[in-house]
Design a protein around this motif. Structure first.
Motif, PDB file in Angstrom:
ATOM      1  N   GLY A  40     -34.924  33.195  20.811  1.00  0.00           N
ATOM      2  CA  GLY A  40     -35.009  32.816  19.416  1.00  0.00           C
ATOM      3  C   GLY A  40     -36.029  31.707  19.212  1.00  0.00           C
ATOM      4  O   GLY A  40     -36.563  31.136  20.171  1.00  0.00           O
ATOM      5  N   GLU A  41     -36.294  31.401  17.956  1.00  0.00           N
ATOM      6  CA  GLU A  41     -37.242  30.345  17.621  1.00  0.00           C
ATOM      7  C   GLU A  41     -36.515  29.169  16.987  1.00  0.00           C
ATOM      8  O   GLU A  41     -35.519  29.354  16.276  1.00  0.00           O
ATOM      9  N   ASN A  42     -37.013  27.982  17.253  1.00  0.00           N
ATOM     10  CA  ASN A  42     -36.454  26.759  16.668  1.00  0.00           C
ATOM     11  C   ASN A  42     -34.951  26.621  16.938  1.00  0.00           C
ATOM     12  O   ASN A  42     -34.184  26.207  16.072  1.00  0.00           O
ATOM     13  N   GLY A  43     -34.533  26.998  18.150  1.00  0.00           N
ATOM     14  CA  GLY A  43     -33.131  26.866  18.518  1.00  0.00           C
ATOM     15  C   GLY A  43     -32.264  28.024  18.092  1.00  0.00           C
ATOM     16  O   GLY A  43     -31.042  27.986  18.265  1.00  0.00           O
ATOM     17  N   GLY A  44     -32.854  29.087  17.552  1.00  0.00           N
ATOM     18  CA  GLY A  44     -32.084  30.257  17.142  1.00  0.00           C
ATOM     19  C   GLY A  44     -31.594  31.054  18.332  1.00  0.00           C
ATOM     20  O   GLY A  44     -32.116  30.921  19.450  1.00  0.00           O
ATOM     21  N   PRO A  45     -30.577  31.912  18.143  1.00  0.00           N
ATOM     22  CA  PRO A  45     -30.024  32.703  19.248  1.00  0.00           C
ATOM     23  C   PRO A  45     -30.982  33.792  19.714  1.00  0.00           C
ATOM     24  O   PRO A  45     -31.857  34.236  18.953  1.00  0.00           O
ATOM     25  N   ALA A  46     -30.812  34.217  20.951  1.00  0.00           N
ATOM     26  CA  ALA A  46     -31.633  35.304  21.486  1.00  0.00           C
ATOM     27  C   ALA A  46     -31.182  36.639  20.893  1.00  0.00           C
ATOM     28  O   ALA A  46     -30.046  36.787  20.444  1.00  0.00           O
ATOM     29  N   GLY A  47     -32.084  37.597  20.887  1.00  0.00           N
ATOM     30  CA  GLY A  47     -31.742  38.939  20.430  1.00  0.00           C
ATOM     31  C   GLY A  47     -30.963  39.679  21.503  1.00  0.00           C
ATOM     32  O   GLY A  47     -30.585  39.114  22.532  1.00  0.00           O
ATOM     33  N   LEU A 107     -33.138  40.294   5.511  1.00  0.00           N
ATOM     34  CA  LEU A 107     -32.053  41.267   5.593  1.00  0.00           C
ATOM     35  C   LEU A 107     -31.167  41.008   6.805  1.00  0.00           C
ATOM     36  O   LEU A 107     -29.947  41.144   6.752  1.00  0.00           O
ATOM     37  N   GLU A 108     -31.794  40.618   7.929  1.00  0.00           N
ATOM     38  CA  GLU A 108     -31.017  40.328   9.137  1.00  0.00           C
ATOM     39  C   GLU A 108     -30.103  39.135   8.906  1.00  0.00           C
ATOM     40  O   GLU A 108     -28.957  39.105   9.343  1.00  0.00           O
ATOM     41  N   GLY A 129     -33.946  35.797  17.937  1.00  0.00           N
ATOM     42  CA  GLY A 129     -34.955  36.546  18.667  1.00  0.00           C
ATOM     43  C   GLY A 129     -34.843  38.043  18.413  1.00  0.00           C
ATOM     44  O   GLY A 129     -33.801  38.544  18.001  1.00  0.00           O
ATOM     45  N   GLN A 130     -35.920  38.749  18.655  1.00  0.00           N
ATOM     46  CA  GLN A 130     -35.935  40.193  18.425  1.00  0.00           C
ATOM     47  C   GLN A 130     -35.137  40.934  19.500  1.00  0.00           C
ATOM     48  O   GLN A 130     -35.039  40.495  20.641  1.00  0.00           O
ATOM     49  N   ASP A 131     -34.578  42.078  19.102  1.00  0.00           N
ATOM     50  CA  ASP A 131     -33.946  42.963  20.084  1.00  0.00           C
ATOM     51  C   ASP A 131     -35.038  43.607  20.923  1.00  0.00           C
ATOM     52  O   ASP A 131     -36.133  43.896  20.441  1.00  0.00           O
ATOM     53  N   MET A 132     -34.728  43.862  22.180  1.00  0.00           N
ATOM     54  CA  MET A 132     -35.677  44.520  23.081  1.00  0.00           C
ATOM     55  C   MET A 132     -35.085  45.845  23.546  1.00  0.00           C
ATOM     56  O   MET A 132     -33.874  45.966  23.735  1.00  0.00           O
ATOM     57  N   ASN A 133     -35.948  46.839  23.696  1.00  0.00           N
ATOM     58  CA  ASN A 133     -35.513  48.182  24.078  1.00  0.00           C
ATOM     59  C   ASN A 133     -36.111  48.571  25.424  1.00  0.00           C
ATOM     60  O   ASN A 133     -37.314  48.409  25.657  1.00  0.00           O
TER      61      ASN A 133
END
Length: 320
Positions: A197-204, A110-111, A139-143
């Motif tokens: 992020g994983e495998n070069g993906g962007p950070a959350g 979905l993301e 990467g996941q969002d952090m709160n």
């Protein structure tokens, strides 16, 4: 099976709505539900997703025809006419993992759809089947929660926070600008400052939620500031002019009309907090009158009350 969102219903517009009508509807709802102004983040994401599709002519045409704007989900050669969900293909549950292929959750799918990368990410190779290399993942969002005093929320401030990001050897320090009029539960978003992020993906993203400390006598209701004003029985009955503090540190004289009842709210316009949704505007100061009935009285007070009672000839109970 999960149903396809009705984007027209989400924005509250008919299917015949023009591009201008869709834009106006989105802007109105976005201001109301924006997380940085204390709105509902889930609702804001739904609005944003709907607008991204209906504001794009190509995506809107696909959505109107197939029930989805994602070209990867259009059932070419399957009879056409109706869209389908990824759960229909794989039977629900987790992502496809055979042969080292897609292993994400439905939340990841979905993301990816929301970000415009397609259901399986922008680098998925359908021509090569399901056995490709691991794909980049955001990467996941952090709160985190940021405590702010009542006065800091009223005036606006800058505060430094330190956040430990998983996977990093050192903590990150950020300077957060808290806007004047910040509300309890409001959010500040720092894009790309969340989990790696994983495998070069962007950070959350890093989502900072403001928590406003309680004040000894002021309260908040969005941009309005509330305060309780204790008055004596005599002040409520005869009327009085009473000095009341305002949230900007000043004092004003408030007239309590004769015959004011307990719980009466007196409104002083423009003396509340800055309105974060409407720059340059302020909420109101709402003063709730609380009539204090004495629990102990001296001899003179008792005599005065007895004389008052004796002089009262008006019935106050409807059954008397």
């Amino acid at each position: 099976m999960a149903s396809t969102p009705d984007y027209y219903k989400t924005l509250g517009v008919p299917r015949t709505a023009t591009a201008d009508e869709i834009k106006k509807a989105f802007r109105k709802l976005a201001r109301k539900h924006h997380p940085d102004a204390g709105g509902d983040e889930a609702k804001f994401k739904e609005l944003n997703e709907a607008y991204e599709v209906l504001s794009d002519e190509k995506k809107r045409n696909l959505y109107d025809q197939y029930g989805t704007a994602n070209e990867n989900q259009i059932p070419h050669g399957w009879g056409g006419g109706q869209g389908f969900n990824v759960e229909d293909i794989f039977g629900g549950g987790g992502g496809y993992t055979a042969g080292g292929g897609f292993g994400g959750s439905w939340a990841d799918i979905l993301e990816s759809i929301r970000s415009g990368e397609g259901a399986f990410g922008s680098n998925w190779d359908f021509g090569g089947g399901f056995g490709g290399q691991p794909q980049p993942r955001r990467g996941q969002d952090m709160n985190v929660t940021l405590n702010v005093t009542f006065d800091e929320a009223m005036q606006g401030t800058e505060k430094r926070i330190t956040v430990r990001i998983p996977g990093k050897s050192e903590s990150d320090t950020h300077t957060v600008k808290v806007p004047a009029g910040a509300v309890d539960g409001g959010r500040v978003r720092l894009r790309g400052q969340g989990a790696l992020g994983e495998n070069g993906g962007p950070a959350g993203d890093l989502l900072i939620t403001t928590k406003i400390d309680e004040h000894p006598y002021f309260g908040r209701d969005k941009a309005d500031v509330t305060v309780t004003l204790p008055v004596t029985v005599a002040e409520a009955a005869l009327g009085a002019s009473i000095v009341v503090p305002t949230p900007d540190g000043k004092k004003i004289k408030v007239k309590v009309p004769a015959g004011t009842q307990d719980g009466k709210v007196l409104t002083i316009k423009g003396k509340g907090a800055p309105d974060v949704k409407n720059k340059g505007q302020f909420g109101n100061l709402k003063i709730r009158v609380a009539v204090e009935v004495p629990t102990e009285m001296n001899e003179a007070q008792t005599k005065a009350m007895e004389d008052f009672q004796a002089a009262t000839d008006k019935e106050i109970r409807p059954w008397d």
